[in-house]
Design a protein around this motif. Structure first.
Motif, PDB file in Angstrom:
ATOM      1  N   MET A  47       0.896  -1.054  -0.070  1.00  0.00           N
ATOM      2  CA  MET A  47       0.010   0.094  -0.113  1.00  0.00           C
ATOM      3  C   MET A  47       0.959   1.307   0.090  1.00  0.00           C
ATOM      4  N   LEU A  48       1.914   1.306   0.734  1.00  0.00           N
ATOM      5  CA  LEU A  48       2.661   2.398   0.830  1.00  0.00           C
ATOM      6  C   LEU A  48       3.548   2.607  -0.357  1.00  0.00           C
ATOM      7  N   THR A  49       3.880   1.615  -1.343  1.00  0.00           N
ATOM      8  CA  THR A  49       4.446   1.707  -2.567  1.00  0.00           C
ATOM      9  C   THR A  49       3.461   2.341  -3.356  1.00  0.00           C
ATOM     10  N   VAL A  50       2.183   1.982  -3.375  1.00  0.00           N
ATOM     11  CA  VAL A  50       1.044   2.656  -4.254  1.00  0.00           C
ATOM     12  C   VAL A  50       1.038   4.045  -3.960  1.00  0.00           C
ATOM     13  N   LEU A  51       0.954   4.563  -2.638  1.00  0.00           N
ATOM     14  CA  LEU A  51       0.916   5.812  -2.275  1.00  0.00           C
ATOM     15  C   LEU A  51       2.128   6.570  -2.710  1.00  0.00           C
ATOM     16  N   ALA A  52       3.225   6.054  -2.700  1.00  0.00           N
ATOM     17  CA  ALA A  52       4.514   6.527  -3.127  1.00  0.00           C
ATOM     18  C   ALA A  52       4.292   7.022  -4.696  1.00  0.00           C
ATOM     19  N   GLY A  53       3.923   6.110  -5.546  1.00  0.00           N
ATOM     20  CA  GLY A  53       3.720   6.289  -6.662  1.00  0.00           C
ATOM     21  C   GLY A  53       2.486   7.278  -6.959  1.00  0.00           C
ATOM     22  N   LEU A  54       1.602   7.264  -6.043  1.00  0.00           N
ATOM     23  CA  LEU A  54       0.583   8.214  -6.432  1.00  0.00           C
ATOM     24  C   LEU A  54       1.261   9.777  -6.037  1.00  0.00           C
ATOM     25  N   GLY A  55       1.935   9.967  -4.921  1.00  0.00           N
ATOM     26  CA  GLY A  55       2.448  11.127  -4.715  1.00  0.00           C
ATOM     27  C   GLY A  55       3.634  11.462  -5.826  1.00  0.00           C
ATOM     28  N   LEU A  56       4.425  10.962  -6.324  1.00  0.00           N
ATOM     29  CA  LEU A  56       5.296  11.171  -7.309  1.00  0.00           C
ATOM     30  C   LEU A  56       4.589  11.597  -8.792  1.00  0.00           C
ATOM     31  N   GLY A  57       3.580  10.741  -8.931  1.00  0.00           N
ATOM     32  CA  GLY A  57       2.709  10.888 -10.081  1.00  0.00           C
ATOM     33  C   GLY A  57       2.052  12.291 -10.243  1.00  0.00           C
ATOM     34  N   LEU A  58       1.448  12.876  -9.027  1.00  0.00           N
ATOM     35  CA  LEU A  58       0.906  14.016  -8.837  1.00  0.00           C
ATOM     36  C   LEU A  58       1.977  15.178  -8.916  1.00  0.00           C
ATOM     37  N   SER A  59       3.096  15.044  -8.218  1.00  0.00           N
ATOM     38  CA  SER A  59       4.138  15.971  -8.289  1.00  0.00           C
ATOM     39  C   SER A  59       4.658  16.313  -9.796  1.00  0.00           C
ATOM     40  N   LEU A  60       4.585  15.342 -10.420  1.00  0.00           N
ATOM     41  CA  LEU A  60       5.047  15.220 -11.936  1.00  0.00           C
ATOM     42  C   LEU A  60       4.017  16.009 -12.931  1.00  0.00           C
ATOM     43  N   ILE A  61       2.771  15.819 -12.748  1.00  0.00           N
ATOM     44  CA  ILE A  61       1.684  15.933 -13.724  1.00  0.00           C
ATOM     45  C   ILE A  61       1.023  17.340 -13.150  1.00  0.00           C
ATOM     46  N   VAL A  62       0.960  17.696 -11.798  1.00  0.00           N
ATOM     47  CA  VAL A  62       0.214  18.905 -11.709  1.00  0.00           C
ATOM     48  C   VAL A  62       1.243  20.182 -11.735  1.00  0.00           C
ATOM     49  N   ALA A  63       1.262  20.758 -13.073  1.00  0.00           N
ATOM     50  CA  ALA A  63       2.008  21.629 -13.384  1.00  0.00           C
ATOM     51  C   ALA A  63       1.449  22.434 -14.631  1.00  0.00           C
ATOM     52  N   ILE A  64       1.847  23.676 -14.924  1.00  0.00           N
ATOM     53  CA  ILE A  64       1.300  24.402 -16.154  1.00  0.00           C
ATOM     54  C   ILE A  64       2.129  23.567 -17.163  1.00  0.00           C
ATOM     55  N   GLY A  65       1.503  23.145 -17.990  1.00  0.00           N
ATOM     56  CA  GLY A  65       2.141  22.545 -19.272  1.00  0.00           C
ATOM     57  C   GLY A  65       1.007  22.480 -20.444  1.00  0.00           C
ATOM     58  N   ALA A  66       1.522  22.278 -21.520  1.00  0.00           N
ATOM     59  CA  ALA A  66       0.589  22.518 -22.763  1.00  0.00           C
ATOM     60  C   ALA A  66      -0.398  21.371 -22.671  1.00  0.00           C
ATOM     61  N   GLN A  67      -0.250  20.217 -22.317  1.00  0.00           N
ATOM     62  CA  GLN A  67      -1.303  19.279 -22.104  1.00  0.00           C
ATOM     63  C   GLN A  67      -2.396  19.733 -21.103  1.00  0.00           C
ATOM     64  N   ASN A  68      -2.078  20.281 -19.990  1.00  0.00           N
ATOM     65  CA  ASN A  68      -2.862  20.606 -18.843  1.00  0.00           C
ATOM     66  C   ASN A  68      -3.943  21.619 -19.357  1.00  0.00           C
ATOM     67  N   VAL A  69      -3.070  22.525 -20.154  1.00  0.00           N
ATOM     68  CA  VAL A  69      -3.874  23.981 -20.729  1.00  0.00           C
ATOM     69  C   VAL A  69      -4.785  23.355 -21.658  1.00  0.00           C
ATOM     70  N   PHE A  70      -4.522  22.528 -22.592  1.00  0.00           N
ATOM     71  CA  PHE A  70      -5.371  22.123 -23.420  1.00  0.00           C
ATOM     72  C   PHE A  70      -6.692  21.313 -22.640  1.00  0.00           C
ATOM     73  N   VAL A  71      -6.382  20.555 -21.810  1.00  0.00           N
ATOM     74  CA  VAL A  71      -7.491  20.009 -21.209  1.00  0.00           C
ATOM     75  C   VAL A  71      -8.297  20.858 -20.594  1.00  0.00           C
ATOM     76  N   LEU A  72      -7.661  21.727 -19.716  1.00  0.00           N
ATOM     77  CA  LEU A  72      -8.363  22.662 -19.179  1.00  0.00           C
ATOM     78  C   LEU A  72      -9.363  23.794 -20.226  1.00  0.00           C
ATOM     79  N   ARG A  73      -8.906  23.893 -21.170  1.00  0.00           N
ATOM     80  CA  ARG A  73      -9.643  24.623 -22.183  1.00  0.00           C
ATOM     81  C   ARG A  73     -10.854  23.901 -22.598  1.00  0.00           C
TER      82      ARG A  73
END
Length: 223
Positions: free
Chosen positions: A1-27
């Motif tokens: 379970m801790l391994t899954v949470l570690a992956g979840l945390g790192l995944g969010l830290s990498l993806i939650v940022a202003i980028g072209a993909q996120n801007v397009f999804v937002l629009r």
């Protein structure tokens, strides 16, 4: 379970940022246009890239760094072109949110705002161009390969036999983020009921896209 949470945390830290993909999804979320399809493409693409990184594709990128250079140039050209299109929309205008209390919140092109009254009125974009755009923004982005494949894959390898649990956490993070971003964006509709608001939004998108394009291409020329 801790391994899954570690992956979840790192995944969010990498993806939650202003980028072209996120801007397009937002629009697309704000427009309430093909939201589900865009979210699925983004989530599935990330899942494939994460799995590839965990499976060892990251080592290939380390062995052939020219692949990243090619991705940088192609990604920069695409982002610059998309930025010009956004600038053109900002200059010409033509989009507005109208009031319509009878429209359902179905994420297919129309829907209620947070107050339950606003629907997007515009000339609709076909699904195919939208999907091609989000695929290009995803797969032509070299940061995807550096972060999702190389970095995340390398960190996953440190978890040994539990590396796929780590990958599962990262994939879950991606799915949660894109779902929240795409379907949560509709609540911004109350502030986008005028043509001027959409022109400002497109102007901001144009600046972000061009800035990202420049940031991609500079390292190629040693900047």
């Amino acid at each position: 379970m801790l391994t899954v949470l570690a992956g979840l945390g790192l995944g969010l830290s990498l993806i939650v940022a202003i980028g072209a993909q996120n801007v397009f999804v937002l629009r697309q979320g704000i427009r309430r246009e093909h939201v589900l399809a865009v979210v699925i493409v983004c989530a599935v693409s990330d899942a494939v890239l994460i799995a590839a990184g965990v499976a060892g594709l990251g080592f290939l990128l380390q062995a052939a760094p020219w692949l990243v250079v090619v991705a940088r140039v192609a990604g920069a050209l695409f982002l610059f072109g998309y930025g010009l299109l956004a600038a053109r929309r900002a200059w010409r205008g033509g989009e507005v949110l109208a009031v319509d209390a009878s429209s359902p919140a179905d994420g297919t092109g129309t829907g209620r705002s947070a107050g339950g009254t606003a629907t997007a009125t515009r000339s609709g974009t076909r699904l195919a161009p939208v999907l091609l755009t989000v695929l290009a923004l995803t797969w032509l982005n070299p940061h995807v390969y550096l972060d999702t494949v190389l970095m995340l894959g390398s960190i996953a390898a440190t978890h040994g036999e539990q590396r796929w649990l780590f990958a599962a956490g990262a994939i879950l993070a991606s799915a949660l983020w894109f779902t929240a971003l795409g379907f949560g964006a509709r609540y911004l509709g109350r502030w986008l009921r005028t043509e001027r608001s959409w022109r400002v939004l497109d102007a901001v998108i144009a600046v972000i896209m061009v800035a990202l394009a420049v940031s991609l291409i500079l390292p190629v020329f040693g900047g």
